[in-house]
Design an enzyme around this catalytic site. Structure first.
Site, mmCIF file in Angstrom:
data_model
loop_
_atom_site.group_PDB
_atom_site.id
_atom_site.type_symbol
_atom_site.label_atom_id
_atom_site.label_comp_id
_atom_site.label_asym_id
_atom_site.label_seq_id
_atom_site.Cartn_x
_atom_site.Cartn_y
_atom_site.Cartn_z
ATOM 1 N N SER A 147 0.847 -1.202 0.000
ATOM 2 C CA SER A 147 0.000 0.000 0.000
ATOM 3 C C SER A 147 0.876 1.243 0.000
ATOM 4 O O SER A 147 1.699 1.436 0.894
ATOM 5 C CB SER A 147 -0.886 0.033 1.258
ATOM 6 O OG SER A 147 -1.390 1.341 1.434
ATOM 7 N N HIS B 83 -1.426 -1.355 -4.085
ATOM 8 C CA HIS B 83 -2.683 -1.039 -3.375
ATOM 9 C C HIS B 83 -2.756 0.471 -3.160
ATOM 10 O O HIS B 83 -1.817 1.092 -2.641
ATOM 11 C CB HIS B 83 -2.705 -1.765 -2.033
ATOM 12 C CG HIS B 83 -3.979 -1.657 -1.268
ATOM 13 N ND1 HIS B 83 -5.097 -2.418 -1.540
ATOM 14 C CD2 HIS B 83 -4.309 -0.867 -0.216
ATOM 15 C CE1 HIS B 83 -6.051 -2.099 -0.676
ATOM 16 N NE2 HIS B 83 -5.618 -1.181 0.137
ATOM 17 N N ASP C 61 -4.775 3.415 -1.339
ATOM 18 C CA ASP C 61 -5.742 3.711 -0.261
ATOM 19 C C ASP C 61 -6.301 5.111 -0.429
ATOM 20 O O ASP C 61 -5.623 6.105 -0.150
ATOM 21 C CB ASP C 61 -5.051 3.581 1.108
ATOM 22 C CG ASP C 61 -4.949 2.133 1.525
ATOM 23 O OD1 ASP C 61 -3.858 1.705 1.942
ATOM 24 O OD2 ASP C 61 -5.966 1.426 1.411
ATOM 25 N N MET D 265 -8.803 7.882 0.708
ATOM 26 C CA MET D 265 -9.578 8.272 1.885
ATOM 27 C C MET D 265 -10.091 9.703 1.687
ATOM 28 O O MET D 265 -9.363 10.570 1.205
ATOM 29 C CB MET D 265 -8.707 8.216 3.140
ATOM 30 C CG MET D 265 -8.113 6.841 3.398
ATOM 31 S SD MET D 265 -7.103 6.872 4.898
ATOM 32 C CE MET D 265 -6.282 5.281 4.761
ATOM 33 N N HIS E 15 -8.640 0.988 -3.252
ATOM 34 C CA HIS E 15 -9.484 0.759 -2.065
ATOM 35 C C HIS E 15 -10.122 2.095 -1.694
ATOM 36 O O HIS E 15 -9.455 2.975 -1.145
ATOM 37 C CB HIS E 15 -8.595 0.217 -0.947
ATOM 38 C CG HIS E 15 -9.310 0.022 0.350
ATOM 39 N ND1 HIS E 15 -8.598 -0.191 1.527
ATOM 40 C CD2 HIS E 15 -10.610 0.018 0.680
ATOM 41 C CE1 HIS E 15 -9.455 -0.336 2.526
ATOM 42 N NE2 HIS E 15 -10.681 -0.210 2.042
ATOM 43 N N MET F 185 -12.028 4.246 0.584
ATOM 44 C CA MET F 185 -12.546 4.462 1.930
ATOM 45 C C MET F 185 -13.215 5.842 1.897
ATOM 46 O O MET F 185 -12.718 6.836 2.437
ATOM 47 C CB MET F 185 -11.416 4.393 2.976
ATOM 48 C CG MET F 185 -10.941 2.969 3.216
ATOM 49 S SD MET F 185 -9.370 2.876 4.069
ATOM 50 C CE MET F 185 -8.263 3.072 2.670
ATOM 51 N N MET G 227 -11.151 -6.029 6.145
ATOM 52 C CA MET G 227 -10.279 -5.106 6.883
ATOM 53 C C MET G 227 -9.865 -5.793 8.173
ATOM 54 O O MET G 227 -10.714 -6.189 8.980
ATOM 55 C CB MET G 227 -11.008 -3.807 7.194
ATOM 56 C CG MET G 227 -11.276 -2.905 5.995
ATOM 57 S SD MET G 227 -9.798 -2.498 5.067
ATOM 58 C CE MET G 227 -8.862 -1.597 6.299
ATOM 59 N N ASP H 264 -6.400 -6.582 4.745
ATOM 60 C CA ASP H 264 -5.828 -5.240 4.658
ATOM 61 C C ASP H 264 -5.642 -4.665 6.060
ATOM 62 O O ASP H 264 -6.607 -4.323 6.728
ATOM 63 C CB ASP H 264 -6.806 -4.365 3.860
ATOM 64 C CG ASP H 264 -6.220 -3.037 3.495
ATOM 65 O OD1 ASP H 264 -6.919 -2.274 2.815
ATOM 66 O OD2 ASP H 264 -5.089 -2.749 3.892
HETATM 67 C C1 DX5 Z 1 -5.882 1.335 6.288
HETATM 68 C C2 DX5 Z 1 -5.515 0.943 4.872
HETATM 69 C C3 DX5 Z 1 -4.522 -0.173 4.813
HETATM 70 C C4 DX5 Z 1 -3.224 0.214 5.417
HETATM 71 C C5 DX5 Z 1 -2.398 -0.993 5.661
HETATM 72 O O1 DX5 Z 1 -7.100 1.994 6.277
HETATM 73 O O2 DX5 Z 1 -6.662 0.523 4.183
HETATM 74 O O3 DX5 Z 1 -4.296 -0.544 3.446
HETATM 75 O O4 DX5 Z 1 -2.562 1.096 4.560
HETATM 76 O O5 DX5 Z 1 -1.269 -0.533 6.309
HETATM 77 P P1 DX5 Z 1 -0.474 -1.483 7.307
HETATM 78 O O6 DX5 Z 1 -0.031 -2.658 6.455
HETATM 79 O O7 DX5 Z 1 0.648 -0.607 7.784
HETATM 80 O O8 DX5 Z 1 -1.425 -1.887 8.404
HETATM 81 ZN ZN ZN Z 2 -6.400 -0.455 1.965
#
Ligand code: DX5
Ligand code: ZN
Length: 228
Positions: A20, A45, A47, A49, A78, A80, A149, A187
């Protein structure tokens, strides 16, 4: 830059690791992507947000385009965000390959899965730690991946909530019973101390954030997280 045939192989194999970029140095995303490729990771990946579905804000389709220009690896997005369907066109224009949204953010999930497929991407559904698998049981026959998650979304570097692996085991049993042909993804908190238990639970794809990018030697850290 891996060839297209290698890309296709990387998508179909089991035990995929998807670093990620959330944990990467945003000031040098090109270097982050090169680290992912040279470590032999199969996916990237992303992320996304929005500061509403989760408190932090990360990046949008523009960053996805920048990463797309750096690699041919599958971009596993992903969302969020609230109203994830609102972002589909922009991310498709950025060239992402997989679009995963949260069931908690979308009442009309079945419709959005169809829209994702019509746009040419693979569709994923994600569930936060407090959401049971039963809430997405009607969707398992339609999605290409289920993202469990294993931390509360919003931040990297958290410890894995190991009880969430029971959902992986349930999804595996349901898949064996013909519920669908989805990849099972996790994840959050995937690292050397949780990797083998994660693979043993039946995970197909593991997102790896801080355990990869914060490691002295990311490639070595990733290699140590491969299934034994
Ligand atoms: C959290 C993200 C994850 C996160 C994982 O909301 O969706 O993808 O980046 O990070 P680690 O592997 O550090 O837990
Ligand atoms: Zn993620």
């Amino acid at each position: 830059m891996p060839s297209q045939s290698i890309i296709l192989f990387m998508t179909d194999k089991k035990s995929i690791i998807a670093p990620s970029v959330l944990a990467a140095d945003f000031s040098d995303i090109s270097r982050a992507v090169k680290l992912i490729e040279s470590a032999g990771a199969e996916w990237v990946h992303l992320d996304v947000m929005d500061g509403c579905f989760v408190p932090p804000i990360t990046f949008g389709a523009q960053m996805a385009s920048a990463i797309r220009s750096e690699t041919d690896l599958p971009l596993d997005t992903h969302l969020m965000t609230v109203n994830p369907g609102k972002h589909l066109e922009a991310f498709m224009n950025s060239g992402v390959d997989r679009f995963t949204f949260h069931i908690e953010a979308e009442i009309h999930a079945h419709r959005l899965i169809g829209e994702i497929h019509n746009s040419g991407a693979k569709a994923g559904i994600a569930i936060v730690p407090s959401t049971p698998v039963s809430l997405i049981s009607e969707l398992l026959g339609y999605v290409d991946q289920v993202l469990v998650m294993t931390v509360n979304p919003g931040w990297g570097g958290q410890s894995m909530i190991r009880s969430t692996l029971n959902k992986v085991r349930t999804l595996n049993e349901m898949r064996k019973a013909g519920a669908g042909e989805y990849k099972i993804c996790i994840d959050g908190g995937f690292a050397g101390n949780t990797a083998q238990e994660t693979w043993d639970a039946g995970v197909d794809v593991a997102v790896m954030g801080s355990a990869f990018f914060k490691a002295e030697n990311p490639a070595e850290a990733l290699r140590k997280c491969r299934p034994r």
